[in-house]
Scaffold this active site. Structure first.
Site, short mmCIF file in Angstrom:
data_model
loop_
_atom_site.label_atom_id
_atom_site.label_comp_id
_atom_site.label_asym_id
_atom_site.label_seq_id
_atom_site.Cartn_x
_atom_site.Cartn_y
_atom_site.Cartn_z
N CYS A 100 0.84 -1.21 0.00
CA CYS A 100 0.00 0.00 0.00
C CYS A 100 0.88 1.26 0.00
CB CYS A 100 -0.97 -0.06 1.17
SG CYS A 100 -2.31 1.13 1.05
N HIS A 143 -3.63 -5.51 0.68
CA HIS A 143 -3.04 -5.88 1.97
C HIS A 143 -2.97 -7.39 2.15
CE1 HIS A 143 -2.74 -1.93 3.97
NE2 HIS A 143 -3.67 -1.60 3.08
N GLU A 194 -1.55 -8.93 4.48
CA GLU A 194 -1.46 -9.30 5.90
C GLU A 194 -2.82 -9.55 6.54
OE1 GLU A 194 -1.00 -6.41 4.48
OE2 GLU A 194 -1.06 -4.70 5.84
N SER A 247 -0.32 -12.96 38.03
CA SER A 247 -1.68 -12.41 38.09
C SER A 247 -2.72 -13.48 37.84
CB SER A 247 -1.83 -11.32 37.04
OG SER A 247 -1.78 -11.91 35.74
N GLY A 248 -2.28 -14.64 37.37
CA GLY A 248 -3.26 -15.65 36.96
C GLY A 248 -3.53 -15.57 35.47
N VAL A 273 -2.47 -15.18 31.29
CA VAL A 273 -1.64 -16.01 30.43
C VAL A 273 -0.18 -15.57 30.44
CG1 VAL A 273 -1.28 -16.77 28.04
CG2 VAL A 273 -3.59 -16.46 28.91
N ASP A 274 0.06 -14.27 30.26
CA ASP A 274 1.44 -13.81 30.07
C ASP A 274 2.31 -14.06 31.29
OD1 ASP A 274 0.41 -12.99 27.69
OD2 ASP A 274 0.30 -10.88 28.21
N SER A 275 1.80 -13.71 32.48
CA SER A 275 2.66 -13.89 33.65
C SER A 275 2.83 -15.38 33.97
CB SER A 275 2.13 -13.10 34.85
OG SER A 275 0.92 -13.62 35.31
N SER A 276 1.80 -16.20 33.68
CA SER A 276 1.94 -17.65 33.95
C SER A 276 2.97 -18.28 33.02
CB SER A 276 0.60 -18.37 33.74
OG SER A 276 -0.39 -17.78 34.53
#
Ligand code: XMP
Length: 528
Positions: free
Chosen positions: A82, A177, A179, A231-232, A234-237
């Site tokens: 684009c 596009h 993507e 924190s419970g 996804v990321d921190s686990s």
């Protein structure tokens, strides 16, 4: 050192999708601002190709970002998308003009000239035998004259130059596009570019990444101790599981339960990460402290601030007790990195970033360990599964940092949180039990977020022979991929009926259930 693709961002809302597609092709890539200098491009070790993103700007405006000349002199293939195509055309001697025919949405593009990029890619062919692609377009300007050395690669009725290529220099460009998922051959096109034209071997995969990340964490922290705020979510686990794999007992997790978590969430975290993985976890039940501070506060922003501040305070007090810790680990992921970089430079589109423990490393005098900073959310999930976390935990809907605090309208009370938790759990349980006849998926997986909201108003009902006068909950379920816009989910009536029946029968104190049929915008996903 991985082979890499550099993505230069000119401000398109979908630049991150380019990176995700490239990663899906097994190739490591990074997004950087569109006006990086030559030295930066030269410093990119393992550089195999460059992709130029789209933008809302016009390439010919004086104040629009120019593509650094070094891009075209780096000796690697370049793909313009684009605005990236228009800038390439303009800067290499072609012409770009304003068009009175804005194209937005679905289009059919005819591939021309058998370029390496599009060869063999088609969704259907015309009766005359021309290969056609179904694509998504969004542009006002268009290229009206090819730069010297380029040939026509694709066209539509209203955009005669919808793609161009200089195959000698390996420069390619498309007006549409690739993507976005609406361009059905988009992934194939981007894979063709990075794997075949740039020659990337596809050396980015999860099992190798685990080994590499573990080695990096060990090298980084040595024998030091690390603390992590769990924190419970996804990321921190996943960050905890990865760091634990690398350094075992050198990691201590601090899990602050603010009393605003979902039903049994605390127990689940302790069972999975504590019992099963054997992590050292300090579990703090700070419910009373949080409820005390929240008493009498009804303003949503004030509530958010209090929850954030208390969280930091409780965490800090615990972390202070672990006197050997030198590192603070956080589950920062790549979109947070891009967004805060964008917010700093003002270039990329800064949407939002929610950091629940922001500012902690300075006050605690700790070094920051962020082992997920290179990963997108879907990669974090794959990593979690590769590390042995239960898929149900890893594929959970996102949950806001302030928890049920933003799902209890107005003043937060423990009594309200207890009612809401139970209603919410019934809703989620019923969503998981369903199966959509067309996709075979359950409605939990078919929605991006689903939850109950507590409305602190009372309405009249009748139960048995008696009159009730109780609270209301609203059910909210949305479908979205980016969380910036969202549609309310068209859940089957029978499902809503079952959920409302169970909530009213099983949760004494609630006698009315409503379903939220507002989309975002103008509503937001959360109610506060
Ligand atoms: P809204 O309500 O703005 O939500 O449409 C978009 C997404 O962001 C989440 N959200 C938050 N996450 N801290 C978080 O960690 C917050 O303060 C917060 N507020 C909203 C929301 O759950 C949705 O996924």
């Amino acid at each position: 050192m991985h082979q890499r693709i550099l993505i230069l961002d000119y401000g398109s809302q979908v630049t991150q999708l380019i990176a995700r597609r490239v990663r899906e092709a097994g190739v490591y890539c990074e997004i950087h601002p569109g006006d990086v200098d030559s030295a930066f491009i030269e410093s990119q070790q393992g550089l195999k190709g460059i992709i130029l993103s789209g933008s809302h700007a016009s390439a010919y405006h004086e104040d629009s970002l120019k593509v650094p000349a070094k891009v075209f002199e780096a000796g690697v293939p370049v793909l313009g998308i684009c605005y990236g195509m228009q800038s390439m055309a303009l800067q290499l001697g072609g012409k770009v003009e304003w068009s009175d025919h804005r194209e937005f949405g679905y289009a059919e593009v005819r591939a021309r000239g058998h370029t390496r990029l599009l060869d063999g890619l088609e969704d259907f062919s015309t009766t005359e035998g021309h290969g056609m692609l179904k694509v998504w377009m969004s542009h006002g300007d268009k290229v009206t004259q090819l730069p010297p050395g380029f040939k026509l690669m694709a066209s539509t009725d209203s955009c005669p130059i919808a793609g161009m290529a200089d195959e000698e220099r390996h420069f390619y460009a498309v007006q549409f596009h690739p993507e976005v998922t609406h361009t059905t051959q988009g992934q194939a096109l981007l894979s063709r570019f990075v794997n075949e034209i740039c020659g990337c071997a596809g050396d980015w995969n999860m099992p190798d990444y685990v080994a590499e990340a573990v080695a990096n964490i060990r090298a980084q922290v040595g024998t030091d101790e690390v603390i992590l705020g769990l924190s419970g979510g996804v990321d921190s686990s996943v960050a905890a599981a990865l760091i634990h794999k690398a350094i075992g007992d050198q990691l201590t997790c601090v899990f602050v339960d603010h009393g605003l978590l979902r039903l049994n969430e605390g127990e689940q975290v302790m069972k999975t990460l504590g019992d099963h993985f054997g992590m050292k976890i300090v579990h703090i039940d700070a419910t009373d402290q949080f409820m005390g501070k929240l008493a009498g506060v009804a303003d949503p922003e004030a509530k958010r601030k209090i929850i954030g501040r208390e969280f930091v305070e409780v965490f800090q007090a615990e972390a202070g007790k672990l006197s050997n810790a030198r590192w603070l680990a956080q589950g920062t992921i790549y979109p947070d990195v891009i967004e805060s970089a964008g917010a700093k430079t003002g270039k990329a589109v800064a949407i939002k970033s929610h950091h629940n423990v922001g500012g902690l490393p300075e006050t605690l005098n700790l070094k920051l360990l962020e082992p997920l900073r290179e990963l997108f959310k879907d990669e974090v999930r794959k990593l979690g599964v590769a590390l042995g976390l239960p898929p149900a935990m890893v594929y959970r809907h996102p949950f806001p940092g302030p928890g049920l605090g933003v799902r209890i309208l107005g003043e937060v009370k423990k009594e309200y949180a207890d009612l809401l938790r139970r209603a919410d759990a019934i809703f989620i349980e019923e969503l998981r039990k369903t199966e959509d006849p067309i996709s075979g998926k359950n409605w939990y997986d078919l929605t991006a977020q689903a939850f109950a909201v507590f409305l602190p108003v009372k309405s009249v009902g009748v139960m048995g022979d008696g009159r009730t006068y109780d609270y209301v909950v609203a059910l909210r379920a949305v479908q979205t991929t980016d969380f910036m816009t969202a549609d309310w989910a068209e859940l089957p009536y029978a499902l809503l009926k079952k959920v409302s029946g169970r909530i009213i029968n099983e949760v004494r104190g609630i006698n009315r259930v409503t379903y939220d049929v507002s989309s975002k915008p103008p509503a937001t996903i959360e109610w506060e």
